[in-house]
Design a protein around this motif. Structure first.
Motif, PDB file in Angstrom:
ATOM      1  N   HIS A 203       0.836  -1.181  -0.046  1.00 53.63           N
ATOM      2  CA  HIS A 203       0.103  -0.100   0.073  1.00 53.63           C
ATOM      3  C   HIS A 203       1.043   1.288  -0.001  1.00 53.63           C
ATOM      4  O   HIS A 203       1.841   1.236   0.613  1.00 53.63           O
ATOM      5  N   GLN A 211       2.827   5.007  11.645  1.00 53.57           N
ATOM      6  CA  GLN A 211       2.671   4.321  13.154  1.00 53.57           C
ATOM      7  C   GLN A 211       3.711   3.830  13.937  1.00 53.57           C
ATOM      8  O   GLN A 211       3.330   2.974  14.726  1.00 53.57           O
ATOM      9  N   ARG A 215       3.311   1.671  17.125  1.00 54.23           N
ATOM     10  CA  ARG A 215       3.495   0.418  17.426  1.00 54.23           C
ATOM     11  C   ARG A 215       4.373   0.070  18.527  1.00 54.23           C
ATOM     12  O   ARG A 215       4.395  -1.006  19.430  1.00 54.23           O
ATOM     13  N   GLY A 236       2.147  -5.478  11.568  1.00 58.48           N
ATOM     14  CA  GLY A 236       2.807  -4.254  12.249  1.00 58.48           C
ATOM     15  C   GLY A 236       2.740  -4.206  13.880  1.00 58.48           C
ATOM     16  O   GLY A 236       3.524  -4.617  14.722  1.00 58.48           O
ATOM     17  N   GLU A 253      -7.653  -9.301   8.945  1.00 58.74           N
ATOM     18  CA  GLU A 253      -7.271  -8.431   7.731  1.00 58.74           C
ATOM     19  C   GLU A 253      -8.227  -8.878   6.487  1.00 58.74           C
ATOM     20  O   GLU A 253      -8.299 -10.158   6.282  1.00 58.74           O
ATOM     21  N   SER A 255      -7.142  -8.536   3.250  1.00 55.34           N
ATOM     22  CA  SER A 255      -6.019  -8.641   2.254  1.00 55.34           C
ATOM     23  C   SER A 255      -5.354  -9.869   2.385  1.00 55.34           C
ATOM     24  O   SER A 255      -4.403 -10.174   3.097  1.00 55.34           O
ATOM     25  N   ALA A 281     -10.736 -11.655   6.541  1.00 55.70           N
ATOM     26  CA  ALA A 281     -12.091 -11.533   6.643  1.00 55.70           C
ATOM     27  C   ALA A 281     -12.606 -10.097   6.842  1.00 55.70           C
ATOM     28  O   ALA A 281     -11.532  -9.114   7.049  1.00 55.70           O
ATOM     29  N   ASP A 282     -13.669  -9.674   6.455  1.00 55.11           N
ATOM     30  CA  ASP A 282     -14.162  -8.152   6.527  1.00 55.11           C
ATOM     31  C   ASP A 282     -14.445  -8.183   8.035  1.00 55.11           C
ATOM     32  O   ASP A 282     -15.107  -8.757   8.954  1.00 55.11           O
TER      33      ASP A 282
HETATM   34  N1  SAH Z   1      -2.244  -1.372  11.245  1.00 54.59           N
HETATM   35  C1  SAH Z   1      -1.357  -1.558   9.846  1.00 54.59           C
HETATM   36  C2  SAH Z   1      -1.946  -0.581   8.799  1.00 54.59           C
HETATM   37  C3  SAH Z   1      -3.327  -0.593   8.545  1.00 54.59           C
HETATM   38  S1  SAH Z   1      -3.937  -0.047   7.030  1.00 54.59           S
HETATM   39  C4  SAH Z   1       0.057  -1.507   9.862  1.00 54.59           C
HETATM   40  O1  SAH Z   1       0.397  -1.068  11.104  1.00 54.59           O
HETATM   41  O2  SAH Z   1       0.880  -1.466   9.154  1.00 54.59           O
HETATM   42  C5  SAH Z   1      -5.658  -0.713   6.875  1.00 54.59           C
HETATM   43  C6  SAH Z   1      -5.836  -2.168   6.488  1.00 54.59           C
HETATM   44  O3  SAH Z   1      -7.087  -2.173   6.566  1.00 54.59           O
HETATM   45  C7  SAH Z   1      -5.343  -2.241   5.077  1.00 54.59           C
HETATM   46  O4  SAH Z   1      -4.329  -3.431   5.183  1.00 54.59           O
HETATM   47  C8  SAH Z   1      -6.708  -2.915   4.622  1.00 54.59           C
HETATM   48  O5  SAH Z   1      -6.286  -4.007   3.624  1.00 54.59           O
HETATM   49  C9  SAH Z   1      -7.530  -3.350   5.691  1.00 54.59           C
HETATM   50  N2  SAH Z   1      -8.803  -3.343   5.351  1.00 54.59           N
HETATM   51  C10 SAH Z   1      -9.708  -2.253   4.749  1.00 54.59           C
HETATM   52  N3  SAH Z   1     -10.981  -2.663   4.945  1.00 54.59           N
HETATM   53  C11 SAH Z   1     -10.955  -3.633   5.460  1.00 54.59           C
HETATM   54  C12 SAH Z   1     -12.170  -4.417   6.311  1.00 54.59           C
HETATM   55  N4  SAH Z   1     -13.111  -4.097   5.773  1.00 54.59           N
HETATM   56  N5  SAH Z   1     -11.859  -5.462   6.939  1.00 54.59           N
HETATM   57  C13 SAH Z   1     -10.659  -5.861   7.087  1.00 54.59           C
HETATM   58  N6  SAH Z   1      -9.468  -5.062   6.736  1.00 54.59           N
HETATM   59  C14 SAH Z   1      -9.732  -4.199   5.926  1.00 54.59           C
END
Ligand code: SAH
Length: 399
Positions: A203, A211, A215, A236, A253, A255, A281-282
């Motif tokens: 991304h 972050q 973290r 992360g 997540e 993806s 999952a969503d």
């Molecule tokens: N916390 C992470 C960054 C998160 S970015 C870090 O520290 O690196 C937001 C993430 O949410 C992305 O990876 C995206 O793929 C995921 N995402 C977006 N919509 C989502 C959903 N509805 N359910 C689960 N994950 C989702």
């Protein structure tokens, strides 16, 4: 001083107020007339309605932000030497962080570092840039020269595949830019954790460097806890928690590719497979399902993507934040911690706090605010540019 040559943007009466406060944007509605015929990215002098020159900027004919100021010194030459100096100063401000190995930092934070529309992140000896404004596009080769000279990095990769380019009338583009070809993944260390970034497919520039400080904080809070890392990306926050002694981490997540990288990260850091798990999952549906199944956690990190892209999305985005926070709160055991974020610049910190307070009321949970978090210090905010402060976080404890 020589007579002024080149195009001039004349402002309407009373529309020089924001420039007097060193805010670097000139909106199309503030412009009375343009003298000359500047092309996209050309340098223009911006003058107040009484003819006083206010500064030098880049013209952007396709954007509502019609000019972005490089400087409030109207006699500054905008040339290769100017970009070399800006880049060098921004790189010098970051110093050489001690991460005990290759490190990653944001080196150029756009407007906040005096280079509107330019984002540059460094991962080990690989640079990744997003060129997001017509002005930076015009000067991009000079900027690339300056970046390589100031950092000594081996390669520069371009990730100008962001939608804001379209508003600027620029084509979306990504690919090799300078020096060595980017490797498949680049390794760097963050707070003692080994991380990998895929600069081609990740991304934005590949990783959420903003972050880093949060973290580290989560790592300190995690000992012995059963953690849900919601919106995990490549893991992360969960990796920081495992390094900090978390009993168990669940990455949630949507993806699959990001979760593959999270698994690679766990292995690279030697975290036993019994301490972590991934769920693709969503988040909105899965948190509800877990509530019905009475699944609980004692630390939840909520780091969702930007829900509010423009003002018209504000009400809907606020509902999204409230819902996800309410669902998370329902899963927390007594004494559990919620670390919750919003990266929507259009959502102000006060309103975000109210939304989380409302979510707690609706979840029927008494919530204490323990700490506030913000973007890491390599993402500084220019005080005259409040838009630069987009990331806010709350550390909360439930009864
Ligand atoms: N916390 C992470 C960054 C998160 S970015 C870090 O520290 O690196 C937001 C993430 O949410 C992305 O990876 C995206 O793929 C995921 N995402 C977006 N919509 C989502 C959903 N509805 N359910 C689960 N994950 C989702």
């Amino acid at each position: 001083m020589s007579a002024r040559t080149g195009p001039i943007v004349h402002l309407k009466p009373g529309r020089d107020k924001s420039l007097r406060r060193w805010h670097p944007w000139v909106f199309s509605g503030a412009i009375a007339r343009v003298e000359g015929t500047p092309n996209a990215g050309d340098t223009v002098t911006v003058t107040a309605s009484n003819g006083t020159p206010m500064g030098m900027g880049a013209y952007s004919p396709h954007s509502q932000i019609r000019a972005r100021l490089w400087t409030f010194d109207p006699y500054q030459e905008i040339d290769a030497a100017f970009f070399a100096a800006q880049v060098e100063a921004a790189v010098a401000r970051r110093g050489a962080p001690d991460e005990g190995g290759p490190w990653a930092r944001r080196l150029i934070n756009a407007e906040n570092d005096g280079l509107p529309g330019l984002i540059v992140d460094r991962y080990g000896d690989q640079l990744v840039a997003q060129v997001l404004s017509a002005g930076c596009e015009r000067w991009k080769e000079e900027i690339a020269d300056a970046l390589l000279a100031a950092t000594g990095c081996a390669g520069l990769y371009e990730r100008s595949d962001a939608e804001v380019r379209i508003k600027e009338g620029l084509p979306v583009r990504a690919g090799h830019w300078r020096g060595r070809e980017a490797p498949e993944v680049v390794e760097f260390h963050e707070n003692g954790v080994r991380l990998l970034v895929d600069v081609r497919h990740g991304h934005k520039t590949g990783f959420y460097l903003d972050q880093r400080a949060a973290r580290a904080r989560v790592g300190q809070l995690a000992a012995g806890r059963d953690m849900l890392n919601c919106f995990a990306y490549t893991g992360g926050f969960g990796l920081a928690a495992l390094a900090g002694g978390a009993a168990r981490v669940t990455h949630l997540e949507s993806s699959a590719g990001a979760l593959e990288m999270a698994a690679r990260h766990a292995e690279l850091n030697g975290f036993e497979a019994s301490r972590w798990t991934s769920v693709e999952a969503d988040a909105f549906t899965r948190l509800r399902q877990w509530h019905q199944e009475e699944r609980t956690f004692d630390l939840i990190v909520l780091d969702p993507p930007k829900f509010i892209e423009s003002r018209q999305h504000l009400p809907r985005g606020c509902r999204g934040y409230k819902d996800i926070n309410m669902q998370a709160l329902k899963l927390l055991r007594p004494g559990g911690l919620l670390v919750t974020f919003s990266c929507s610049g259009l959502l102000e910190a006060d309103l975000f706090q109210k939304i989380v307070a409302d979510a707690a009321l609706d979840a029927g949970r008494n919530l204490q605010l323990v700490d506030r978090l913000q973007q890491s210090d390599d993402h500084p905010v220019l005080m005259s540019f409040p838009e630069g402060a987009y990331l806010k976080g709350l550390v909360c404890r439930v009864e």
